[in-house]
Design an enzyme around this catalytic site. Sequence first.
Site, short mmCIF file in Angstrom:
data_model
loop_
_atom_site.label_atom_id
_atom_site.label_comp_id
_atom_site.label_asym_id
_atom_site.label_seq_id
_atom_site.Cartn_x
_atom_site.Cartn_y
_atom_site.Cartn_z
N TYR A 6 -74.45 -55.07 17.96
CA TYR A 6 -74.37 -56.53 17.73
C TYR A 6 -73.40 -57.20 18.69
CZ TYR A 6 -70.62 -55.50 14.16
OH TYR A 6 -69.53 -55.08 13.45
N GLU A 7 -73.47 -58.54 18.68
CA GLU A 7 -72.74 -59.40 19.63
C GLU A 7 -73.14 -59.09 21.07
OE1 GLU A 7 -71.45 -61.71 18.19
OE2 GLU A 7 -71.18 -60.88 16.20
N GLY A 8 -74.40 -58.76 21.28
CA GLY A 8 -74.88 -58.40 22.61
C GLY A 8 -74.78 -56.91 22.80
N ARG A 48 -66.82 -60.62 20.73
CA ARG A 48 -67.04 -59.42 21.53
C ARG A 48 -65.77 -58.62 21.70
NH1 ARG A 48 -71.41 -62.16 25.76
NH2 ARG A 48 -73.21 -61.79 24.39
#
Length: 591
Positions: A440-442, A296
């Site tokens: 992406y990655e949350g 992140r």
Amino acid sequence: MPDYKAPLDDIRFVIERQLATYELWHSLRNFEDLDKNTVEAILSECGKIAGDAIAPCSREADEQGCQLQEGNVAVPQGFADAYQLLCDGGWCSLSGNPEYGGMGLPKSLVAAVDEMVQGACMSFGLLPMLTAGACLAIDAHGSDALKSTYLEKMYSGAWSGAMDLTEPHAGTDLGLIRTRAEPLADDSYAVTGTKIFITWGEHQLAENIIHLVLAKLPDAPAGSRGISMFLVPKYIPDAQGEPGERNRFSCGGLEKKMGIKASPTCVMNFDGARGWLVGEPHKGLQAMFTMMNYERLVVGIQGVGAAEASYQNAVSYARERLQGRSPVGAHSPEKEADNLLVHPDVRRMLLTMRALNEAGRAFYIYVSQWLDIAKFSDDQQRKTQAEALVALLTPVAKGFMTDRAFEVAVLGQQVYGGHGFIREWGQEQLVRDTRITQIYEGTNGVQAMDLVGRKTVATHGQLLDVFVGDVDAFVAGLANKRELSSLITPLQQAIVLLQTTTHSIVQQSADNRFLPGAVAVDYQDMVGYVCYAYMWLRAAAAVRGDDSDFASAKRATAEFYMLKLLPQVDTLARRVVAGSAPVMAMQDDWF
């Protein structure tokens, strides 16, 4: 399309002067002897590789994309040579554990390397990025046997890493995953299921690919409490630790995407593939978040890298493009028209880009400093402070930084006018590529809800108090504050407004469960703009007494940020005060 040039001067400024990073390193375990010659060698050599070997691949790689041929993935030309350069130079091992061949360098140095690689070509940069994250998870949670078998090869780049979370029916809610892991007699597991959106899940650049796969054991509790993590190699290592038997999984397809087209985004089918448990049973989500939190931050850095490329392109174009005359008369009367820099609106766009990029660069190194303190400090009080700030600022680094990076990419495209929409200039690729960083990655909405829910409401705002304490300590330590008052005063006013808003959210959330989600993105933006203002104060403080063009540009950009961008905090606060009612008033069937 202009060449990408690593922003080495600004990186050096942030490390040496703005954030006093050498002083920090020398106060931490393992980095007492980290000197400027070593750091300069790392930064300058990475800048050359990024500009000369990786960036020239970017546009052609985007044109070529990736191809799936009988289960094998062909990646664009040029990537193999660039990747070999990284491997030969040890670039995949920078932050790795020295016990297994890593260099063990601080994140606040490695982060700058990350920016240069990502800014040169995001599609390419995802490969070493994911490997580094996988190594971090294995080192933190894997058994000694797994670490001995895999880490050295992964640090060398000979083996790469991938993370396998998402399934066709389960994205953010990983408790819904259906991938299963059945125990086998030899302490391994048979992993079966389908994963999607697996970046660099299959390719030929590395001789082995190590997948970290989330799956559920037969006795797993329901939901996210039943998730375990498994290491599943493409080739099972033999007795000598070399790639042996081909494991039972394959790439079933490649996604056709809006951007990062040169990065293979795979559908991975596991058919009883042998895997090994990483960490404890049913604790896989915690283990995966070791990797996810690393990714992140680096996704935020990705955004800054791409935004920097957009700014460089836009400035180059604005200097060369002749269009109209200055509002006060011809600036270049010997030419048929003036360049774009005479137009106030173009300057507004370029200054916004520069202000957000340079604050973002300082901010990711600032967050990385706290990561280093949390990991390497022997002072328990500082470690506790660092852990609080890392928890608070990680979602901001991912969410706010990438939202602003996309804004910068679009502004760069706008500077070009119609040419920004045309393929040959490269700006439209940056817009397409940067867009994924918000997803992406949350997704950034999920990051904002994490910030409000877990990091603010659940702690009654105490984590924010730690950040405010750091700002207050810096301001208190400034000599001759009067000359910086035009920056200190608006920052302090914004902090007071942020604290008042935070207190209101904490109080009202007890009786209104819709409130945190309804105001989350606005609140995250408030925090982000305040963080960036703090970075600009530190930049201006670092150039006091310096009359160079570099320092003058820093001061001018700092003033622009405080006067033109920070006031958005006032509007955001009003939106938060509006609460959840405007969001929840619509009945479902009215949409």
